[in-house]
Scaffold this active site. Structure first.
Site, short mmCIF file in Angstrom:
data_model
loop_
_atom_site.label_atom_id
_atom_site.label_comp_id
_atom_site.label_asym_id
_atom_site.label_seq_id
_atom_site.Cartn_x
_atom_site.Cartn_y
_atom_site.Cartn_z
N CYS A 108 0.84 -1.19 0.00
CA CYS A 108 0.00 0.00 0.00
C CYS A 108 0.88 1.24 0.00
O CYS A 108 1.54 1.55 0.99
CB CYS A 108 -0.92 0.03 1.21
SG CYS A 108 -1.96 1.50 1.25
N GLY A 109 0.90 1.95 -1.14
CA GLY A 109 1.77 3.11 -1.27
C GLY A 109 1.34 4.29 -0.42
O GLY A 109 2.18 4.98 0.17
N HIS A 110 0.03 4.56 -0.35
CA HIS A 110 -0.41 5.70 0.46
C HIS A 110 -0.07 5.47 1.93
O HIS A 110 0.28 6.40 2.66
CB HIS A 110 -1.90 5.98 0.26
CG HIS A 110 -2.82 5.36 1.26
ND1 HIS A 110 -3.33 4.08 1.12
CD2 HIS A 110 -3.31 5.82 2.44
CE1 HIS A 110 -4.11 3.80 2.15
NE2 HIS A 110 -4.11 4.84 2.97
N ASP A 269 -10.50 3.96 -3.70
CA ASP A 269 -9.35 4.69 -3.20
C ASP A 269 -9.52 6.18 -3.46
O ASP A 269 -9.83 6.60 -4.57
CB ASP A 269 -8.07 4.19 -3.89
CG ASP A 269 -6.81 4.56 -3.14
OD1 ASP A 269 -6.83 5.56 -2.40
OD2 ASP A 269 -5.80 3.87 -3.32
N GLY A 274 -0.78 4.43 -4.48
CA GLY A 274 0.68 4.33 -4.61
C GLY A 274 1.15 3.07 -5.29
O GLY A 274 1.99 3.10 -6.20
N SER A 275 0.62 1.91 -4.88
CA SER A 275 1.02 0.67 -5.54
C SER A 275 0.45 0.60 -6.95
O SER A 275 1.03 -0.04 -7.83
CB SER A 275 0.58 -0.54 -4.72
OG SER A 275 -0.83 -0.53 -4.51
#
Length: 354
Positions: A108-110, A269, A274-275
């Site tokens: 999870c990028g965020h 989202d 991010g991902s």
């Protein structure tokens, strides 16, 4: 007469006296509008020698804690969480499991962007000016977050994700209500299906969120049924996390390109994902739409929040040609919380209304 502080302390003391099944403390943040509930204490210890085994254990033994924190009345349908666990990689400063309305994601990028600030502000890593590196072990592997630090304050974060790659392009799937459509599948710590929203008669900016969610969920279900995914490192990584609908602007441009990600159980989202940005850049690089170190701006079609991203180097993931992608954004604090669960509460493990 008691002061406001004294009254507040008395109320807190009464909360502490509640005979509940748990008391869990959290730090609340958001990145690009997407929430992140970071569990700081109170969660049961997870067994397992590796982070993927801990992920399995959490799902098998303590999933009611996830639903209690993510679902109503403590959360909501689109809530997102991060559970800190003991790392099993020696170079990791911390390790994390990601939680959402369906289960536990692999990347999870965020969350990584928010956790970069959190790790420094809460003493996991000593701050260095002008930038501090935080090594975060995620279920997909080690992710390096580089956190801006100036005048005693953490700021924006850029992270280098795990090797990312295009898994398959122009795969034909039959989607109920839309017929046969072509999708691309790419990996950025999690697998996503990609296609332009206009293929489905939609627009990522002007179409209603419910329309985007319904169409993307239909695509996700179709891909799950018709395409078998594999990952070179671990079978636990080989699942489709969601579908990302784009504005179709895949060739490099200095203008922002928009997308909306629908993941897990039709969760929308609020950030550019991010991902998902990582996987989309890997896909664009594979198709020669973008070169190394060309920075693109990605925005969420509904909130307008933005991340930047670029492919910084070529790499391999098993037999797949891939890239290391850098994604940048800024996380923000929104508060802290303490949650409890009383034994006689029939809704104590949470609920969702669909």
């Amino acid at each position: 007469m008691a002061s406001t502080d004294e009254k507040t302390h008395t109320k807190q003391s009464k909360l502490d006296d509640i005979d509940g099944e748990f008391k869990i403390s959290t730090v609340e943040m958001h990145t690009g509008g997407e929430p992140l509930r970071i569990v700081t204490s109170g969660y049961p210890k997870l067994e397992g020698e590796t982070i993927l085994l801990k992920r399995r254990y959490a799902k098998a033994k303590f999933d009611h804690f996830r639903t209690a924190l993510m679902f109503e009345p403590r959360g909501h349908y689109d809530m997102y969480g991060a559970l800190l666990v003991e790392p099993d990689l020696p170079e990791a400063d911390l390790a994390v499991l990601f939680m959402h309305n369906e289960g536990y994601s692999t990347m999870c990028g965020h969350a990584v962007i928010a956790l970069g600030r959190f790790a420094i502000d809460h003493g996991f890593v000593k701050a260095m000016t002008p930038e501090t590196t935080v090594n975060i072990q995620c279920p997909c592997g080690l992710v390096r977050a580089h956190v801006g630090y100036q005048n005693g304050k953490t700021g924006s974060v850029r992270f280098h994700s795990v090797p990312s790659f295009a898994f398959a392009t122009d795969i034909e799937v039959t989607v109920p209500g839309h017929g046969k459509v072509l999708v691309d599948i790419s990996y950025g710590g999690a697998f996503y299906a990609f296609l332009s929203a206009n293929v489905l008669g939609l627009d990522v900016t002007s179409s209603k969120a419910e329309e985007l969610k319904s169409a993307a969920t239909a695509v996700t279900n179709a891909v799950k049924e018709q395409v078998k995914l594999t990952h070179p490192d671990d079978d636990d990584l080989a699942f489709l996390y969601g579908t990302i609908l784009t504005d179709g602007n895949e060739v490099y441009s200095t203008e922002a390109t928009a997308n909306v990600c629908i993941f897990a159980d039709a969760q929308v989202d609020r950030s550019p994902t991010g991902s998902g940005v990582t996987a989309r850049i890997a896909l664009q690089h594979h198709k020669r739409h973008i070169q190394l170190n060309q920075t693109r701006v990605f925005k969420n079609g509904k909130t307008g929040s933005k991340f930047t991203g670029k492919a910084v180097s070529r790499t391999k993931c098993g037999n797949f040609d891939g890239v290391i992608v850098e994604v940048s954004g800024h996380g923000y604090y929104t508060g802290t919380a303490t949650f409890t669960m009383e034994e006689d509460d029939i809704l104590k493990h949470g609920f969702l209304i669909k």
